[in-house]
Design a protein around this motif. Structure first.
Motif, PDB file in Angstrom:
ATOM      1  N   GLU A 199       0.980  -1.271  -0.067  1.00 28.53           N
ATOM      2  CA  GLU A 199       0.107   0.052  -0.027  1.00 28.53           C
ATOM      3  C   GLU A 199       0.858   1.288  -0.043  1.00 28.53           C
ATOM      4  OE1 GLU A 199      -3.885  -0.591   2.428  1.00 28.53           O
ATOM      5  OE2 GLU A 199      -2.396  -1.920   3.209  1.00 28.53           O
ATOM      6  N   LEU A 200       2.148   1.324   0.817  1.00 29.34           N
ATOM      7  CA  LEU A 200       2.742   2.365   0.843  1.00 29.34           C
ATOM      8  C   LEU A 200       3.514   2.751  -0.767  1.00 29.34           C
ATOM      9  CD1 LEU A 200       4.512   4.551   2.161  1.00 29.34           C
ATOM     10  CD2 LEU A 200       5.911   2.932   2.898  1.00 29.34           C
ATOM     11  N   ILE A 201       3.955   1.451  -1.436  1.00 35.13           N
ATOM     12  CA  ILE A 201       4.401   1.718  -2.728  1.00 35.13           C
ATOM     13  C   ILE A 201       3.407   2.100  -3.616  1.00 35.13           C
ATOM     14  CG2 ILE A 201       4.980   0.199  -4.836  1.00 35.13           C
ATOM     15  CD1 ILE A 201       6.620  -1.629  -2.842  1.00 35.13           C
ATOM     16  N   GLU A 202       2.348   1.771  -3.492  1.00 32.82           N
ATOM     17  CA  GLU A 202       1.123   2.294  -4.293  1.00 32.82           C
ATOM     18  C   GLU A 202       0.911   4.024  -4.250  1.00 32.82           C
ATOM     19  OE1 GLU A 202      -1.311   2.371  -7.739  1.00 32.82           O
ATOM     20  OE2 GLU A 202       0.071   0.595  -6.821  1.00 32.82           O
ATOM     21  N   VAL A 203       0.774   4.357  -2.996  1.00 34.90           N
ATOM     22  CA  VAL A 203       1.007   5.756  -2.667  1.00 34.90           C
ATOM     23  C   VAL A 203       1.950   6.440  -3.271  1.00 34.90           C
ATOM     24  CG1 VAL A 203       1.057   7.390  -0.664  1.00 34.90           C
ATOM     25  CG2 VAL A 203      -0.351   5.442  -0.301  1.00 34.90           C
ATOM     26  N   PHE A 204       3.238   6.045  -3.212  1.00 29.45           N
ATOM     27  CA  PHE A 204       4.316   6.736  -3.874  1.00 29.45           C
ATOM     28  C   PHE A 204       4.264   6.621  -5.389  1.00 29.45           C
ATOM     29  CE2 PHE A 204       7.087   6.123   0.171  1.00 29.45           C
ATOM     30  CZ  PHE A 204       7.419   7.199   0.271  1.00 29.45           C
ATOM     31  N   ARG A 205       3.681   5.507  -6.013  1.00 26.87           N
ATOM     32  CA  ARG A 205       3.628   5.670  -7.262  1.00 26.87           C
ATOM     33  C   ARG A 205       2.441   6.209  -7.877  1.00 26.87           C
ATOM     34  NH1 ARG A 205       2.304   0.071  -7.721  1.00 26.87           N
ATOM     35  NH2 ARG A 205       4.183  -0.467  -8.644  1.00 26.87           N
ATOM     36  N   LYS A 206       1.363   6.646  -7.098  1.00 30.64           N
ATOM     37  CA  LYS A 206       0.421   7.494  -7.381  1.00 30.64           C
ATOM     38  C   LYS A 206       0.682   8.896  -7.246  1.00 30.64           C
ATOM     39  CE  LYS A 206      -3.809   4.542  -6.780  1.00 30.64           C
ATOM     40  NZ  LYS A 206      -4.876   4.266  -5.935  1.00 30.64           N
TER      41      LYS A 206
END
Length: 323
Positions: A199-206
Protein backbone atom coordinates in the motif's frame (compact mmCIF):
# COMPACT_ATOMS: atom_id res chain seq x y z
CA UNK A 1 76.33 -39.60 18.73
CA UNK A 2 74.64 -42.63 17.15
CA UNK A 3 70.83 -42.45 16.98
CA UNK A 4 70.27 -45.28 19.54
CA UNK A 5 72.55 -43.60 22.02
CA UNK A 6 70.81 -40.26 21.53
CA UNK A 7 67.35 -41.79 22.18
CA UNK A 8 68.58 -43.49 25.42
CA UNK A 9 70.15 -40.26 26.62
CA UNK A 10 67.02 -38.26 25.93
CA UNK A 11 64.88 -40.78 27.78
CA UNK A 12 67.19 -40.76 30.84
CA UNK A 13 67.20 -36.97 30.86
CA UNK A 14 63.42 -36.89 30.84
CA UNK A 15 63.15 -39.35 33.73
CA UNK A 16 65.72 -37.45 35.76
CA UNK A 17 64.00 -34.15 35.26
CA UNK A 18 60.41 -35.39 35.70
CA UNK A 19 59.88 -33.92 39.15
CA UNK A 20 61.14 -30.50 38.08
CA UNK A 21 59.99 -30.11 34.50
CA UNK A 22 56.97 -32.36 34.09
CA UNK A 23 58.29 -33.52 30.73
CA UNK A 24 55.87 -36.45 30.91
CA UNK A 25 53.19 -33.92 29.98
CA UNK A 26 54.90 -33.58 26.60
CA UNK A 27 54.15 -37.18 25.74
CA UNK A 28 50.48 -37.21 26.78
CA UNK A 29 48.10 -38.06 23.90
CA UNK A 30 46.61 -34.98 22.28
CA UNK A 31 42.83 -34.59 21.98
CA UNK A 32 41.82 -33.83 18.40
CA UNK A 33 39.87 -30.64 17.79
CA UNK A 34 36.19 -31.31 17.05
CA UNK A 35 35.50 -31.49 13.32
CA UNK A 36 32.43 -30.31 11.47
CA UNK A 37 29.17 -32.02 12.42
CA UNK A 38 28.30 -35.15 10.51
CA UNK A 39 26.08 -34.39 7.50
CA UNK A 40 22.41 -35.25 8.05
CA UNK A 41 19.38 -35.43 5.80
CA UNK A 42 17.55 -32.13 5.43
CA UNK A 43 14.11 -33.32 6.50
CA UNK A 44 11.73 -30.46 7.26
CA UNK A 45 13.10 -26.93 6.94
CA UNK A 46 10.98 -24.25 8.62
CA UNK A 47 11.63 -20.69 7.50
CA UNK A 48 10.21 -17.37 8.67
CA UNK A 49 8.55 -15.11 6.10
CA UNK A 50 8.61 -11.43 7.09
CA UNK A 51 6.36 -8.74 5.57
CA UNK A 52 8.49 -7.07 2.89
CA UNK A 53 9.14 -8.13 -0.68
CA UNK A 54 12.94 -8.16 -0.48
CA UNK A 55 12.69 -10.79 2.23
CA UNK A 56 10.33 -12.82 0.07
CA UNK A 57 12.89 -12.75 -2.74
CA UNK A 58 15.47 -14.34 -0.41
CA UNK A 59 12.88 -16.87 0.71
CA UNK A 60 11.86 -17.80 -2.84
CA UNK A 61 15.42 -18.57 -3.94
CA UNK A 62 16.58 -20.36 -0.80
CA UNK A 63 13.33 -22.32 -0.58
CA UNK A 64 13.59 -23.43 -4.21
CA UNK A 65 17.18 -24.64 -3.82
CA UNK A 66 16.36 -26.39 -0.53
CA UNK A 67 13.49 -28.30 -2.16
CA UNK A 68 15.06 -29.08 -5.50
CA UNK A 69 18.73 -29.56 -4.63
CA UNK A 70 18.68 -30.73 -1.01
CA UNK A 71 15.37 -32.63 -0.98
CA UNK A 72 14.01 -30.60 1.94
CA UNK A 73 10.35 -30.30 2.85
CA UNK A 74 10.05 -26.52 3.20
CA UNK A 75 7.53 -25.02 5.63
CA UNK A 76 7.01 -21.23 5.57
CA UNK A 77 5.57 -19.24 8.48
CA UNK A 78 4.26 -15.68 8.03
CA UNK A 79 5.56 -13.79 11.06
CA UNK A 80 6.54 -10.37 12.31
CA UNK A 81 10.22 -9.84 13.09
CA UNK A 82 9.60 -10.12 16.84
CA UNK A 83 7.63 -13.35 16.41
CA UNK A 84 10.31 -14.78 14.13
CA UNK A 85 13.06 -14.20 16.69
CA UNK A 86 10.94 -15.84 19.40
CA UNK A 87 10.28 -18.88 17.19
CA UNK A 88 13.92 -19.24 16.16
CA UNK A 89 14.99 -19.12 19.80
CA UNK A 90 12.36 -21.73 20.68
CA UNK A 91 13.40 -24.01 17.80
CA UNK A 92 10.00 -23.96 16.11
CA UNK A 93 11.48 -21.97 13.17
CA UNK A 94 14.94 -22.72 11.82
CA UNK A 95 16.03 -19.40 10.31
CA UNK A 96 15.38 -15.74 9.52
CA UNK A 97 16.70 -14.99 6.03
CA UNK A 98 17.08 -11.20 6.31
CA UNK A 99 17.61 -9.39 9.58
CA UNK A 100 17.81 -5.60 9.98
CA UNK A 101 19.80 -4.83 13.10
CA UNK A 102 17.64 -5.84 16.07
CA UNK A 103 20.49 -5.38 18.54
CA UNK A 104 18.22 -5.84 21.55
CA UNK A 105 17.01 -9.20 20.27
CA UNK A 106 20.58 -10.24 19.44
CA UNK A 107 21.67 -9.45 22.96
CA UNK A 108 18.83 -11.47 24.46
CA UNK A 109 18.68 -14.53 22.21
CA UNK A 110 22.29 -14.78 21.01
CA UNK A 111 24.46 -13.35 23.79
CA UNK A 112 22.41 -14.13 26.90
CA UNK A 113 20.16 -17.11 26.18
CA UNK A 114 22.43 -18.58 23.47
CA UNK A 115 19.44 -19.99 21.61
CA UNK A 116 20.21 -18.32 18.26
CA UNK A 117 23.29 -17.43 16.20
CA UNK A 118 24.27 -14.95 13.52
CA UNK A 119 24.37 -17.11 10.42
CA UNK A 120 26.28 -15.12 7.80
CA UNK A 121 25.67 -11.95 5.81
CA UNK A 122 23.15 -11.68 2.98
CA UNK A 123 25.39 -9.37 0.97
CA UNK A 124 22.69 -6.68 0.98
CA UNK A 125 23.21 -3.21 2.43
CA UNK A 126 20.10 -1.64 3.89
CA UNK A 127 19.50 2.10 3.98
CA UNK A 128 16.43 3.06 5.97
CA UNK A 129 15.02 6.56 6.29
CA UNK A 130 12.57 9.14 5.00
CA UNK A 131 12.02 9.35 1.26
CA UNK A 132 10.16 11.72 -1.07
CA UNK A 133 9.08 11.46 -4.70
CA UNK A 134 11.54 12.72 -7.35
CA UNK A 135 9.18 15.21 -8.96
CA UNK A 136 8.85 16.90 -5.57
CA UNK A 137 12.62 17.31 -5.30
CA UNK A 138 12.70 18.90 -8.75
CA UNK A 139 10.13 21.46 -7.61
CA UNK A 140 11.53 21.97 -4.10
CA UNK A 141 15.24 21.02 -3.96
CA UNK A 142 15.56 22.06 -0.31
CA UNK A 143 13.07 19.42 0.79
CA UNK A 144 15.77 16.78 1.14
CA UNK A 145 17.30 18.62 4.14
CA UNK A 146 15.43 17.98 7.39
CA UNK A 147 16.03 21.56 8.54
CA UNK A 148 13.68 22.74 5.80
CA UNK A 149 10.89 20.23 6.37
CA UNK A 150 8.73 22.56 8.46
CA UNK A 151 8.73 25.01 5.56
CA UNK A 152 7.17 22.29 3.41
CA UNK A 153 4.88 20.66 5.98
CA UNK A 154 1.84 22.32 4.40
CA UNK A 155 2.36 20.21 1.27
CA UNK A 156 1.69 17.01 3.20
CA UNK A 157 -1.38 18.08 5.20
CA UNK A 158 -4.59 16.07 5.01
CA UNK A 159 -8.11 16.93 6.23
CA UNK A 160 -7.53 14.81 9.36
CA UNK A 161 -3.90 15.70 10.20
CA UNK A 162 -4.67 18.71 12.39
CA UNK A 163 -2.69 21.13 10.26
CA UNK A 164 0.46 19.02 10.33
CA UNK A 165 2.24 17.25 7.51
CA UNK A 166 1.77 13.48 7.26
CA UNK A 167 4.76 11.12 7.23
CA UNK A 168 3.67 7.72 5.91
CA UNK A 169 4.61 4.33 7.36
CA UNK A 170 3.89 0.97 5.71
CA UNK A 171 3.39 -2.23 7.71
CA UNK A 172 2.47 -1.58 11.37
CA UNK A 173 4.99 -4.21 12.53
CA UNK A 174 7.95 -2.18 11.23
CA UNK A 175 10.17 -0.87 14.02
CA UNK A 176 10.65 2.86 13.35
CA UNK A 177 11.87 5.92 15.25
CA UNK A 178 9.61 8.26 13.31
CA UNK A 179 7.42 9.60 16.12
CA UNK A 180 10.45 10.27 18.33
CA UNK A 181 12.29 11.93 15.43
CA UNK A 182 9.36 14.23 14.73
CA UNK A 183 9.14 15.17 18.40
CA UNK A 184 12.86 15.60 19.06
CA UNK A 185 13.57 17.48 15.82
CA UNK A 186 10.52 19.68 16.48
CA UNK A 187 8.93 18.95 13.13
CA UNK A 188 5.34 19.88 12.34
CA UNK A 189 4.45 16.36 11.22
CA UNK A 190 2.48 13.33 12.35
CA UNK A 191 2.74 9.64 11.42
CA UNK A 192 0.10 7.74 9.49
CA UNK A 193 0.41 3.97 8.91
CA UNK A 194 -1.13 2.89 5.61
CA UNK A 195 -1.14 -0.83 6.44
CA UNK A 196 1.45 -2.65 4.31
CA UNK A 197 4.51 -2.30 2.13
CA UNK A 198 2.38 -2.79 -0.99
CA UNK A 199 0.00 0.00 0.00
CA UNK A 200 2.87 2.37 0.73
CA UNK A 201 4.41 1.61 -2.68
CA UNK A 202 1.08 2.36 -4.35
CA UNK A 203 0.85 5.71 -2.54
CA UNK A 204 4.33 6.67 -3.77
CA UNK A 205 3.55 5.43 -7.29
CA UNK A 206 0.36 7.50 -7.54
CA UNK A 207 2.06 10.53 -5.97
CA UNK A 208 4.78 10.49 -8.63
CA UNK A 209 2.32 9.85 -11.46
CA UNK A 210 -0.16 12.53 -10.35
CA UNK A 211 2.51 14.95 -9.09
CA UNK A 212 1.17 14.97 -5.57
CA UNK A 213 3.37 15.32 -2.45
CA UNK A 214 4.29 12.20 -0.49
CA UNK A 215 6.89 11.57 2.21
CA UNK A 216 7.37 8.33 4.08
CA UNK A 217 9.53 5.74 5.79
CA UNK A 218 11.18 3.56 3.14
CA UNK A 219 14.37 1.63 2.44
CA UNK A 220 16.71 0.04 -0.02
CA UNK A 221 17.18 -2.66 -1.29
CA UNK A 222 13.69 -2.38 -2.78
CA UNK A 223 12.79 -3.15 -6.40
CA UNK A 224 10.33 -0.22 -6.51
CA UNK A 225 13.22 2.27 -6.57
CA UNK A 226 14.02 1.04 -10.09
CA UNK A 227 10.53 2.23 -11.09
CA UNK A 228 10.31 5.41 -9.01
CA UNK A 229 13.69 6.67 -7.84
CA UNK A 230 12.65 7.96 -4.42
CA UNK A 231 15.04 10.46 -2.85
CA UNK A 232 16.43 10.03 0.66
CA UNK A 233 15.81 12.97 3.02
CA UNK A 234 18.93 13.79 5.03
CA UNK A 235 18.26 13.72 8.76
CA UNK A 236 21.01 14.50 11.31
CA UNK A 237 23.79 11.99 10.54
CA UNK A 238 23.78 8.63 12.27
CA UNK A 239 26.61 8.05 14.75
CA UNK A 240 27.06 4.88 16.85
CA UNK A 241 24.87 5.10 19.93
CA UNK A 242 22.75 8.04 18.80
CA UNK A 243 19.66 5.82 18.76
CA UNK A 244 20.25 3.92 22.00
CA UNK A 245 17.42 5.71 23.82
CA UNK A 246 14.31 5.44 21.60
CA UNK A 247 12.73 8.41 23.35
CA UNK A 248 15.69 10.72 22.71
CA UNK A 249 16.72 9.66 19.20
CA UNK A 250 17.37 12.65 16.92
CA UNK A 251 19.52 11.12 14.18
CA UNK A 252 19.04 9.25 10.94
CA UNK A 253 18.65 5.48 10.82
CA UNK A 254 21.67 3.23 11.02
CA UNK A 255 22.75 1.76 7.66
CA UNK A 256 22.74 -2.02 7.93
CA UNK A 257 24.82 -4.83 6.49
CA UNK A 258 21.99 -7.34 6.53
CA UNK A 259 22.50 -10.76 8.06
CA UNK A 260 20.74 -14.07 8.69
CA UNK A 261 19.74 -15.57 12.04
CA UNK A 262 19.43 -19.29 12.80
CA UNK A 263 18.46 -21.48 15.69
CA UNK A 264 21.72 -22.57 17.32
CA UNK A 265 20.96 -26.31 17.27
CA UNK A 266 19.93 -26.13 13.61
CA UNK A 267 23.06 -24.17 12.69
CA UNK A 268 25.30 -26.77 14.33
CA UNK A 269 23.33 -29.87 13.29
CA UNK A 270 25.05 -30.77 10.03
CA UNK A 271 21.81 -30.14 8.13
CA UNK A 272 22.74 -29.24 4.53
CA UNK A 273 20.07 -26.51 4.55
CA UNK A 274 21.94 -24.78 7.38
CA UNK A 275 25.03 -24.68 5.16
CA UNK A 276 23.01 -23.43 2.18
CA UNK A 277 21.55 -20.58 4.22
CA UNK A 278 24.93 -19.64 5.67
CA UNK A 279 26.55 -19.61 2.21
CA UNK A 280 23.72 -17.60 0.60
CA UNK A 281 24.95 -14.14 -0.41
CA UNK A 282 23.94 -11.83 -3.25
CA UNK A 283 23.60 -8.14 -4.13
CA UNK A 284 20.85 -5.54 -3.85
CA UNK A 285 20.43 -5.77 -7.64
CA UNK A 286 19.94 -9.54 -7.47
CA UNK A 287 17.32 -9.22 -4.78
CA UNK A 288 15.50 -6.43 -6.57
CA UNK A 289 15.36 -8.52 -9.76
CA UNK A 290 13.64 -11.44 -8.01
CA UNK A 291 11.36 -9.06 -6.11
CA UNK A 292 10.28 -7.53 -9.39
CA UNK A 293 9.46 -10.98 -10.79
CA UNK A 294 7.24 -11.54 -7.75
CA UNK A 295 5.44 -8.20 -7.88
CA UNK A 296 5.38 -6.72 -11.36
CA UNK A 297 5.47 -10.03 -13.27
CA UNK A 298 3.29 -11.75 -10.64
CA UNK A 299 5.30 -14.98 -10.74
CA UNK A 300 5.03 -17.56 -7.98
CA UNK A 301 7.94 -18.08 -5.60
CA UNK A 302 9.12 -21.12 -7.55
CA UNK A 303 8.71 -19.45 -10.93
CA UNK A 304 10.59 -16.33 -9.87
CA UNK A 305 13.36 -18.34 -8.23
CA UNK A 306 13.82 -20.66 -11.21
CA UNK A 307 13.93 -17.74 -13.65
CA UNK A 308 16.66 -16.02 -11.66
CA UNK A 309 18.61 -19.21 -10.88
CA UNK A 310 18.63 -20.28 -14.52
CA UNK A 311 20.14 -16.92 -15.51
CA UNK A 312 22.72 -16.69 -12.69
CA UNK A 313 24.34 -20.09 -12.02
CA UNK A 314 27.71 -18.47 -11.35
CA UNK A 315 26.22 -16.67 -8.34
CA UNK A 316 24.49 -19.51 -6.54
CA UNK A 317 26.43 -22.71 -7.27
CA UNK A 318 28.87 -22.06 -4.42
CA UNK A 319 25.98 -21.75 -1.97
CA UNK A 320 25.29 -25.48 -2.18
CA UNK A 321 27.02 -27.79 0.29
CA UNK A 322 29.96 -29.68 -1.12
CA UNK A 323 29.16 -33.31 -1.92
Amino acid sequence: MQRSGWVRAAALACVAALALTGCAADIQPRVAAPGPPERTECGTLTLANLPWIGYEANLAVIGYLAKNRLNCTVVVKDLTAEEAWEEVAAGSTDAILENWGREGLKKRYIDEERKAVEHGMTGNRGVVGWYVTPWLVEQHPGITNWRNLNDYAYLFRTPTSGGRGVLLNGDPSYETNDRALIRNLKLNFTVDTVGSEDELIEVFRKAERDRRPAIGYFYTPQWFLAEVDLVHVKLPPYTPGCDVDPEKVACDYQPYDLDKIANREFAESGNPAAELIKNFQWTNAHQNEVARYLTVDELSYDEAAKKWLDANPEVWQDWLPAD
